[in-house]
Design a protein around this motif. Structure first.
Motif, short mmCIF file in Angstrom:
data_model
loop_
_atom_site.label_atom_id
_atom_site.label_comp_id
_atom_site.label_asym_id
_atom_site.label_seq_id
_atom_site.Cartn_x
_atom_site.Cartn_y
_atom_site.Cartn_z
N ALA A 159 53.48 120.03 14.46
CA ALA A 159 52.30 119.15 14.54
C ALA A 159 52.58 117.97 15.46
N ARG A 160 53.82 117.43 15.36
CA ARG A 160 54.16 116.28 16.19
C ARG A 160 54.12 116.67 17.67
N GLY A 163 50.81 116.71 19.33
CA GLY A 163 50.11 115.45 19.58
C GLY A 163 49.74 114.67 18.34
N ALA A 164 50.10 115.16 17.14
CA ALA A 164 49.73 114.45 15.92
C ALA A 164 50.74 113.35 15.61
N GLY A 165 50.24 112.17 15.27
CA GLY A 165 51.12 111.08 14.85
C GLY A 165 51.57 111.32 13.42
N PRO A 166 52.40 110.43 12.88
CA PRO A 166 52.92 110.62 11.52
C PRO A 166 51.80 110.71 10.46
N GLN A 168 48.54 111.54 10.91
CA GLN A 168 47.78 112.79 11.10
C GLN A 168 48.58 113.99 10.63
#
Lengths: 257, 331
Positions: A159-160, A163-166, A168
């Motif tokens: 997920a990271r 493009g997902a931040g912590p 998200q």
């Protein structure tokens, strides 16, 4: 072997609980309905609801946070923290209540200061919430931790990289993965909070219409030979617990498919 | 451009995973990081992705210093050995994940996801869940998911390592064709020399936290920089104090200049190739010499156990003189 288990469960669990149900309605529905209308009872409902509600929210937030901390991070003192997490389950609730009075009571080392600033903890809702939270603290964490362990970090790392931040990542990947363990933990913790007697009985002061919860009513009315009230409150407590476990077990298998 | 790695060092406790590694990976190529397990190649890939932090050194991706950037801001696509599929999301939602995070319009997401599912041949599985897919299908889904966000580099960590031989081979060919279509800078980690030789434009051999050699597959195979690279890229055997590939040995039945006399000790037929083990008089060759030859040649020579042969490395063979080690060269 199976017979022993069935007998054991019957005498320990099924028969006593069924007897409560049986006794509650032995004179029909009218006395039960009447007992439910009693102001002491409605107040107990309200107090139990508030204390349980707040406690479950705190348990859930704390449980998820500490699970993430213990499973996803390596730090000095981690094993120690993991070990003392179970302390609330091991320690007698009455002792927890006494300890809270020593700290937050009028003559306790922190309570006097709070009371001078207009914040009463002991013999009031805050103390009851503290006591309830303390005794039910590890339940959510103990359900969530093994699942977090099992799902591993790769989905989160994927997920990271996408493009997902912590935040998200937690909301979109971790939370859905642990949701059933979390739901089960919340239900267990709710059942525990609803039924908490020992610690709450010490810190609440049992003020009728003010700080009395359902379990306290059961005990008190039973002592006063008011069996209808005692049975009714017991019935309500048992019914809520059974209902929530049923709901969870109905929801759970769907997920496995 | 591409990926530039400068003086990266990474330790896990006492273990040095990467020791002052510098590397330049060109744009648009398919590069393999090849080496034995525990050699540091996966760690290097994870450092490029930002999933691991180096103790020292810098990473530059397409001219941007990415060393301090968290993984979500590096714009890399990462594919894990064990797929890391989002189990609670359908194949469609898995592939759409990165686009949903970027808040692209619904229509655009739909078009792009369907396009990618077609590219990885999963269009009819859009509504399935990862648990309902085979390993190969899951890995193709993971590739589509990583490609969806149009990453500037694709990083694949042993992407076929968890698959069985047949699927592995298929996916390998497929990855090569996919790369010819998409042209995104791709780095993949593997410990399988055959995979690296077959698929990549360039190979970086990594061992014990250091780069042993960088070059095209044929350059590495034909001119290995050292014994480790030569051994790792293919089978080797000893002949007259040299390290030679078994298929680079000429056999003659009569004594000739610069040959080594040997006696056949075993003959084994494996499909269309024949492996011959022979013992030389030369005591420096501790083990038997292995020779690999075609079935046709073996039939013509009419070899038999106990027969006398004369062996010589082919004149165009890549042979490594074992007496010519750096330590001896100094003395």
């Amino acid at each position: 072997m199976r017979l022993i288990v069935i007998l054991y469960l019957s005498f320990l669990l099924v028969i006593p609980v069924s007897l409560i149900f049986w006794r509650t309605f032995s004179h029909g529905v009218a006395p039960v309905w009447h007992a439910l209308q009693d102001p002491a009872m409605t107040s107990a409902f309200r107090v139990t609801g508030i204390v349980t509600g707040i406690s479950v929210v705190i348990d859930t937030v704390f449980g998820v946070t500490i699970s993430l901390l213990l499973v996803r991070y390596r730090f000095f003192g981690r094993r120690f923290l993991d070990a003392i997490l179970d302390l609330p389950l091991a320690i007698s609730p009455v002792v927890v209540g006494l300890a809270l009075i020593l700290v937050y009571g009028k003559y306790g080392w922190f309570g006097g200061f709070l009371e001078r600033h207009g914040f009463q903890v002991i013999f009031a809702l805050p103390g009851m919430v503290l006591a309830t939270v303390f005794t039910s603290l590890p339940l959510v964490a103990r359900e969530v931790m093994p699942v977090l362990e099992e799902i591993g970090v790769e989905q989160e790392q994927a997920a990271r990289t996408l493009g997902a931040g912590p935040t998200q990542t937690f909301r979109r990947v971790t939370l859905p993965a642990i949701r059933w363990a979390l739901a089960y933990g919340v239900v267990l913790s709710m059942a525990r909070c609803l039924g908490e007697y020992g610690a709450v009985s010490v810190v609440s002061g049992r003020l009728v219409n003010k700080t009395q919860t359902l379990p306290l009513i059961v005990d008190q009315s039973f002592q006063n030979y008011d069996v209808t009230t005692a049975y009714t409150a017991s019935f309500v407590l048992a019914a809520i617990a059974i209902a929530s476990l049923v709901v969870i077990s109905l929801l759970r298998p769907k997920e496995r498919a | 451009m591409g990926i530039d790695v400068h003086h990266i060092t990474k330790r896990f406790g006492d273990f040095v995973a990467l020791d002052d590694v510098s590397l330049s990976i060109p744009t648009g190529q398919l590069t393999a990081l090849l080496g034995p397990s525990g050699g540091g190649k996966s760690t290097l890939l994870r450092i490029i992705a930002g999933l691991e932090e180096p103790d020292s050194g810098t990473v530059t991706i397409e001219g941007v210093d990415a060393t301090a950037l968290p993984p979500q801001r590096r714009n890399v696509g990462f594919v894990f050995q064990h797929y890391a599929a989002f189990k609670h999301l359908s194949v469609y939602r898995n592939v759409a994940f990165g686009l949903e995070i970027r808040k692209r319009p619904k229509d655009e997401i739909r078009t792009r996801v369907m396009e990618l599912l077609e590219l990885v041949h999963l269009e009819q599985f859009a509504d399935r869940y990862p648990a309902q897919l085979s390993g190969g299908q899951r890995q193709r889904m993971a590739l589509a998911r990583a490609l969806a966000v149009e990453p500037s580099v694709m990083l694949l960590d042993e992407p076929f390592g968890a698959l069985d031989a047949q699927v592995r081979r298929e996916l390998r060919d497929w990855l090569r064709r996919l790369h010819d279509e998409v042209h995104v800078t791709t780095v993949f980690v593997t410990h399988d020399q055959e995979e690296a030789l077959e698929v990549s434009d360039e190979i970086v051999v990594i061992n014990q936290g250091a780069v042993e050699q960088t070059g095209t597959p044929s350059a590495l195979y034909d001119q290995p920089a050292n014994e480790f690279v030569m051994r790792f890229l293919g089978p080797v055997t000893h002949l007259g104090g040299h390290l030679v590939r078994p298929h680079d040995i000429d056999i003659s039945l009569t004594p000739e200049p610069a040959t080594h006399a040997a006696t056949v000790s075993r003959i084994q037929r494996v499909g269309f190739e024949v492996r011959v083990e022979a013992r030389t008089a030369d005591t420096t060759d501790a083990d038997e010499v292995s020779i690999q030859l075609t079935r046709g040649l073996a039939d013509r020579l009419d070899l038999a156990v106990g027969q006398q042969l004369w062996l010589r490395a082919s004149h165009d063979a890549s042979a490594l003189d074992l007496t010519d080690t750096p330590a001896l060269a100094v003395s």
